[in-house]
Structure formats: C-alpha cells, structure tokens
Design a protein around this motif. Sequence first.
Motif, PDB file in Angstrom:
ATOM      1  N   THR A 192       0.821  -1.207   0.000  1.00 43.53           N
ATOM      2  CA  THR A 192       0.000   0.000   0.000  1.00 43.53           C
ATOM      3  C   THR A 192       0.857   1.259   0.000  1.00 43.53           C
ATOM      4  OG1 THR A 192      -0.101  -0.047   2.417  1.00 43.53           O
ATOM      5  CG2 THR A 192      -1.895  -1.125   1.212  1.00 43.53           C
ATOM      6  N   ARG A 193       2.154   1.131   0.196  1.00 41.75           N
ATOM      7  CA  ARG A 193       3.029   2.299   0.247  1.00 41.75           C
ATOM      8  C   ARG A 193       3.633   2.601  -1.117  1.00 41.75           C
ATOM      9  NH1 ARG A 193       7.080   2.036   5.138  1.00 41.75           N
ATOM     10  NH2 ARG A 193       7.222   4.211   4.546  1.00 41.75           N
ATOM     11  N   CYS A 194       3.383   1.759  -2.113  1.00 43.14           N
ATOM     12  CA  CYS A 194       3.902   2.033  -3.443  1.00 43.14           C
ATOM     13  C   CYS A 194       3.120   3.181  -4.069  1.00 43.14           C
ATOM     14  CB  CYS A 194       3.803   0.788  -4.317  1.00 43.14           C
ATOM     15  SG  CYS A 194       4.904  -0.551  -3.789  1.00 43.14           S
ATOM     16  N   PRO A 195       3.782   4.030  -4.856  1.00 41.26           N
ATOM     17  CA  PRO A 195       3.075   5.172  -5.457  1.00 41.26           C
ATOM     18  C   PRO A 195       2.126   4.732  -6.562  1.00 41.26           C
ATOM     19  CG  PRO A 195       5.321   5.033  -6.285  1.00 41.26           C
ATOM     20  CD  PRO A 195       5.207   3.995  -5.204  1.00 41.26           C
ATOM     21  N   GLN A 196       1.417   5.682  -7.115  1.00 41.59           N
ATOM     22  CA  GLN A 196       0.509   5.401  -8.215  1.00 41.59           C
ATOM     23  C   GLN A 196       1.294   4.883  -9.407  1.00 41.59           C
ATOM     24  OE1 GLN A 196      -1.946   8.702  -9.184  1.00 41.59           O
ATOM     25  NE2 GLN A 196      -2.982   7.697 -10.881  1.00 41.59           N
ATOM     26  N   ASN A 197       0.684   3.945 -10.156  1.00 40.93           N
ATOM     27  CA  ASN A 197       1.286   3.324 -11.337  1.00 40.93           C
ATOM     28  C   ASN A 197       2.499   2.469 -10.975  1.00 40.93           C
ATOM     29  OD1 ASN A 197      -0.572   4.712 -13.032  1.00 40.93           O
ATOM     30  ND2 ASN A 197       0.719   6.528 -12.931  1.00 40.93           N
ATOM     31  N   CYS A 245       6.129   7.475 -10.513  1.00 42.14           N
ATOM     32  CA  CYS A 245       6.278   6.728 -11.762  1.00 42.14           C
ATOM     33  C   CYS A 245       5.728   7.579 -12.901  1.00 42.14           C
ATOM     34  CB  CYS A 245       5.532   5.396 -11.673  1.00 42.14           C
ATOM     35  SG  CYS A 245       6.292   4.232 -10.516  1.00 42.14           S
ATOM     36  N   GLU A 246       6.588   7.887 -13.863  1.00 42.85           N
ATOM     37  CA  GLU A 246       6.226   8.759 -14.963  1.00 42.85           C
ATOM     38  C   GLU A 246       5.982   7.946 -16.224  1.00 42.85           C
ATOM     39  OE1 GLU A 246       9.713  11.119 -15.064  1.00 42.85           O
ATOM     40  OE2 GLU A 246       9.050  12.499 -13.475  1.00 42.85           O
ATOM     41  N   ASP A 247       5.045   8.418 -17.030  1.00 47.24           N
ATOM     42  CA  ASP A 247       4.735   7.749 -18.285  1.00 47.24           C
ATOM     43  C   ASP A 247       5.939   7.805 -19.227  1.00 47.24           C
ATOM     44  OD1 ASP A 247       3.155   6.685 -20.502  1.00 47.24           O
ATOM     45  OD2 ASP A 247       3.238   8.739 -21.284  1.00 47.24           O
ATOM     46  N   ILE A 248       6.233   6.682 -19.876  1.00 43.28           N
ATOM     47  CA  ILE A 248       7.296   6.626 -20.886  1.00 43.28           C
ATOM     48  C   ILE A 248       6.698   7.016 -22.227  1.00 43.28           C
ATOM     49  CG2 ILE A 248       8.955   5.141 -22.065  1.00 43.28           C
ATOM     50  CD1 ILE A 248       8.959   3.357 -19.579  1.00 43.28           C
ATOM     51  N   ASP A 249       7.262   8.015 -22.852  1.00 36.41           N
ATOM     52  CA  ASP A 249       6.819   8.383 -24.196  1.00 36.41           C
ATOM     53  C   ASP A 249       7.589   7.526 -25.190  1.00 36.41           C
ATOM     54  OD1 ASP A 249       5.982   9.496 -26.540  1.00 36.41           O
ATOM     55  OD2 ASP A 249       6.218  11.569 -25.892  1.00 36.41           O
ATOM     56  N   GLU A 250       6.970   6.386 -25.568  1.00 38.28           N
ATOM     57  CA  GLU A 250       7.644   5.435 -26.455  1.00 38.28           C
ATOM     58  C   GLU A 250       7.880   5.999 -27.846  1.00 38.28           C
ATOM     59  OE1 GLU A 250       5.390   3.038 -23.367  1.00 38.28           O
ATOM     60  OE2 GLU A 250       4.987   4.771 -24.653  1.00 38.28           O
ATOM     61  N   CYS A 251       7.197   7.097 -28.163  1.00 43.37           N
ATOM     62  CA  CYS A 251       7.307   7.658 -29.510  1.00 43.37           C
ATOM     63  C   CYS A 251       8.475   8.634 -29.638  1.00 43.37           C
ATOM     64  CB  CYS A 251       5.998   8.352 -29.889  1.00 43.37           C
ATOM     65  SG  CYS A 251       4.574   7.239 -29.832  1.00 43.37           S
TER      66      CYS A 251
END
Length: 634
Positions: free
Chosen positions: A29-34, A65-71
């Motif tokens: 429960t201590r892990c951040p979002q995503n 946790c940040e989104d990876i822009d695969e493009c």
Amino acid sequence: MRGSSLLPGLCFLLSLSGVVAQKTKGTCTRCPQNAFCVNATHCTCNHGYNSESREKYFTYRFETCEDIDECKPPTSIHCGVNAECQNTIGSFHCHCVAGYKLLSGKAQFSNSNENTCQKITPSKTTNSTKEMQRIIETIESLLTNKTVLEEKRNITSTVTDILQTVESDVLNTALKAPDQEIQKVQKSTVAVETRVVTDNCSKEVTFSLNAQVNSMEIHCKDVIQGNIQGASAVAFISYSSLGNIINATFFEEMNEKDQVYLKSQVVSAAIGPRKNTPLSQPVILSFQHMKVKPGVKNFCVYWKGTKEGGRWSKDGCALRQENETHTICSSTHLSSFAVLMALHGQEEDPALTVITYVGLSLSLLCLLLAALTFLLCKAIQNTSTSLHLQLSLCLFLAHLLFLTAIDRTENKVLCAVIAGALHYLYLASFTWMLLEGLHLFLTARNLAVVNYSSVNRLMKWLMFPVGYGVPAVIVAISAASRPHLYGTPDRCWLHLDQKFIWAFLGPVCAIICVNFVFFLMVFWILKRKLSSLNSEVSTIRNIKMLTFKATAQLFILGCTWFLGLLQVGPAARVMAYLFTIINSLQGVFIFLVYCLLSQQVQKWFGEIIKSKSESEAYTLSSRFGPDSKPSEVK
C-alpha cells in the motif's frame, strides 16, 4: 480519519481523536501510483512507466512513476512506412498517416510487423478525407486556444455548441461520399471514424467504430433509422484534451464532499441524417483509462446540454464492465460521453469510533473533577496547581467542542469558526503543557523549596500571556493569511491543502521536543541531587514524587502523540488502537496523577467524607435523641 502515510498518521494530532486505523495490506500500500509491490519489500513501476530516479526497484515512499513516451527518444518506436507512433498514458499504439488505412480496417496496431497501411483510393475519397481533416484541424486549433475559450462568458455553452457543430459537420462530410464506406482521420488530440450504410444492413448487424483508444458498438438498424432509400451514417469522435475543459467539476451530482475526476477521454457519437432518434438497443462504449487508480468507483456519464450550458449526467448511462485499464458503458441515447471516477472515502473503524467517544466522554468527566479539585482544595493551591487548572480547562473545552461540533459542516462560516476555535484550544492546551514542563524544570532546580519565590514570580509573569497569548497570535496569523482553509468538507478542522496543517503541527512538534529536553534536564538534576543528599527522608520523598511526576508528565504531555508516527506498515492498526486509547484518556491520566495520587488531595477527600458522615450522624441523633418519643401505635 485514517492514514496510509506519515501525515495521515499525524491526523489524530489534528483532531485529537479522529484517527481511525487503516486496513493495511502490507507494504504494497506504500507504493506510489502506477507501481506495484515486489516481494513485499520493494516497489517497481508498471509497464509503460519509469521511476523518476530511473531505478527499477525502489523503497523511497515519495518516488513517482512517470509515463514513458515510447514515440520519442531514447525509445522511438518505429511503426513502419506510412505510419506514426501515438503515445498514450502507460502505453502507445501505431496508426496509419492521413490518406492511408490498414487492410483490416482497424484504427491502430502494435508494431511495424502489423503494418498494412495502404493508400486510400483518390477522387471523391480524397476530397472527403481532406474535408474531414480540415474539420478536425479547426476543432483542434479552437480547443487548444485557451485565450479564445477564456474570452467566452459561458465555457460550457461554448463547448456544447462546438460538440454539436463537429458532429453535424462530420456526418455531412461522410454522407457526401457514400461510396467511401469507412473514413478514419486522426490528429494529435482529435480522432474520428465514420461509417456509411447504403445497403439496408445486409452486410453487418453491429458496427464497431474506433477512435484513439476508445471504441463504440451500435446496431445497424439504429444507424439507418428505417431509411431504406438513401445513405445513413454514424460518427464516432474522440477528444484527448477536451476533458481538461469540461472536467469533473461540471458533474451535476457532485457536492463538496465528493472527490470526482475525469478518468477517460471524451467521446461523441452521432447518427444522421436524422438525429436525436431513440435507439432500439443501447450503444456500447469502451473507454481506456487515462488515470489508473485502484480502489475507486467508476461511473459512466454523458454531456447534457442545458439552458445554462451543459453538465455531466448519469441519466441513461450504465456501467457494464470494468477492470484496471478499461471501462465499458452502455447508453440508451447518443451524445458525448466519458467515465468519471470517485475516490472512496476512508472507511472508519467502528471500534475505534466507540473507543474515541467513550474515552473522550470519560476524560471530560475527569477533567471537570480535576478542575473542581484544583479550585476547591486549598491545601494544594499554588503555581503548579494553577497550571494544571488552565490545562484542564483548555482540554475540557477542546474535547467538548470536538465531540459536539467537529462534524457540523453544513454551514461553511460556522464550520470555519469551529475549526478556528479547535485550533486555538488545542494549541493552548499544548502551550500549557509547555509551561508545565518549564515549571517542572524550575522546581527541580530549586528542590530545597518546591514553591521557591523566584519560580513563582517568573511563572506568574509568564503564565497567562504565554498560555493564551501565543496560541492567539498563531491562530490570528493563520486565519488572516488563509481563512478559506479553515474547515474541510468532512470535518471542521484545518485543510491539508497548501501545507496549512503545519500551522498546528509546527508548534505542536516544537513543544513536544522542548518538553522532552526539559524532562532529560530534570532527570539529570535529580540524579545529581540524589548523589549529594544525606538521608533526609522528606527530601528523598520529594525527589521520588518529583521523579514520578516528571515521568508521568512526559508520557501524558508528549510521548504518546508520537504513536501517530508509527501508524504505517503491518503494525498500523495496533498503533492506531494504542494511540486512540491513550490519547482519548488523557484527562483520566491528569486526574489520576495530579489529584488521586496526591496525599493532600486524598486527605481533603477524606475530610469531606468524614464531615459528611458526621453531619449525617448528627442528623440521625437529633432525630432519635434520648428526649424523643416514639410514635404510639393505634
């Protein structure tokens, strides 16, 4: 209140007894979002996300946790010729560039191996596609021009007009080229797919349309609407940025206590040439979540045009299925749709609630008895007793106001006043605790005479200006700087926004630390005094009593509050119970230590009982004395 982190753990400090234990699920429960837990020891980001520190496994609780822009580099997904990459939250997809389409007719694919993009046949198709692209480019430029939108007096009315105009233009463009059965156009923030029917539903019973990461299923008979002589069309449009304009604040059922957010892109569905006709069966809409957040309630809504402009409404929309990444909705009518999510309120533990109210009620009784004892027992009246009395009064008023008014959130002004009063009373209680610690330290320094004159003069000079003046200054500054942060939707207390809660936490933490220093200095002084004593019984007795009071003082007036810091991990529930029980019974401890265990108070209580017994005995003896005559029985 319950908390899964340090600050919610301190929330009992804020409302004294509002903390309720969190139903912990281990360290996961201590892990951040995503992110998710690995082996119950470390966290790692979900697929499609990178940690801010770029570490694969981490334990830092404030990691994100940040989104990876695969493009984009360094990943730069290659989709093949005549195709381009489209990034999405937590993922990506490929789609054909304008003027090309997949042989399968699908809107997107995963990698270059699935690339079957072929050029669309020219002539009317090209002209229709260009017209569709022009419509999409126009709406994109309008939606991204914040200046134009901000100039509009009623933003919802403007958006309603835009949605209706786009639907009409797209349908008209599709109907002008009936030989082009399917048209797909996608730009950076808007995508559209249209389907034209000219064969009276002889090929397919149900149509599936896709735009960006969303899809729609509609029955063919609802598209043609009985029109067997001409062409009919259905359009499905997806807006990736429109949700920033018509967000969840426009939900018609939302109130101040709700925490509602837009979870998907906004989509529109329309049929033509006739519009606003009833459907024979519900249309099915599939949304991919833009925000992945577990433990929330999802519900389907549509944009309802009103005289005032428009609002999100649930009428006619139903949630059919949901998982972590998608929500499937159904609707009995066509309009613009989205998925909203409502964060679950923290569930209170009934047992802790009972303990809180029973403990505080008992503390109120004991604080009242303690105050009466300090006022009426002349044998113990001195500077120390005056400090105990003011502490008891402040705690009594704070507990009473908390029990009777902490949930009075109906009236905003009244709730803000209650929050300010609680802020002041609890700060005053802690300030008197600080003065108690200071007086204990000064008394230890002058152990030969407990009521040493210089100590009394100093404390009498400091008591009331510090005890009631310092909290008043803090509350006045807080109220003047951010008056709107007094009172929350759930409780009449300080808001957590803008770190306003530190207007209370800061002074409290400072007082507890200073009291702890006083405690250590008292013990050091007492140890030195003991080593230099002969064998004077009275002095040794005074030292023992002072040592006991010093220990009780630290326990009552400070250390137990730090149990709130331990409300994390597997032991959170146990710590919450200990924290609630001990702190809600603070008034009982004060009455026990300063009244019941005092020999002078015990003697005073004994004299009261003895005088009452003698009074009753005198009354009986006067009623049945030697001269009295018993009544004769007739």
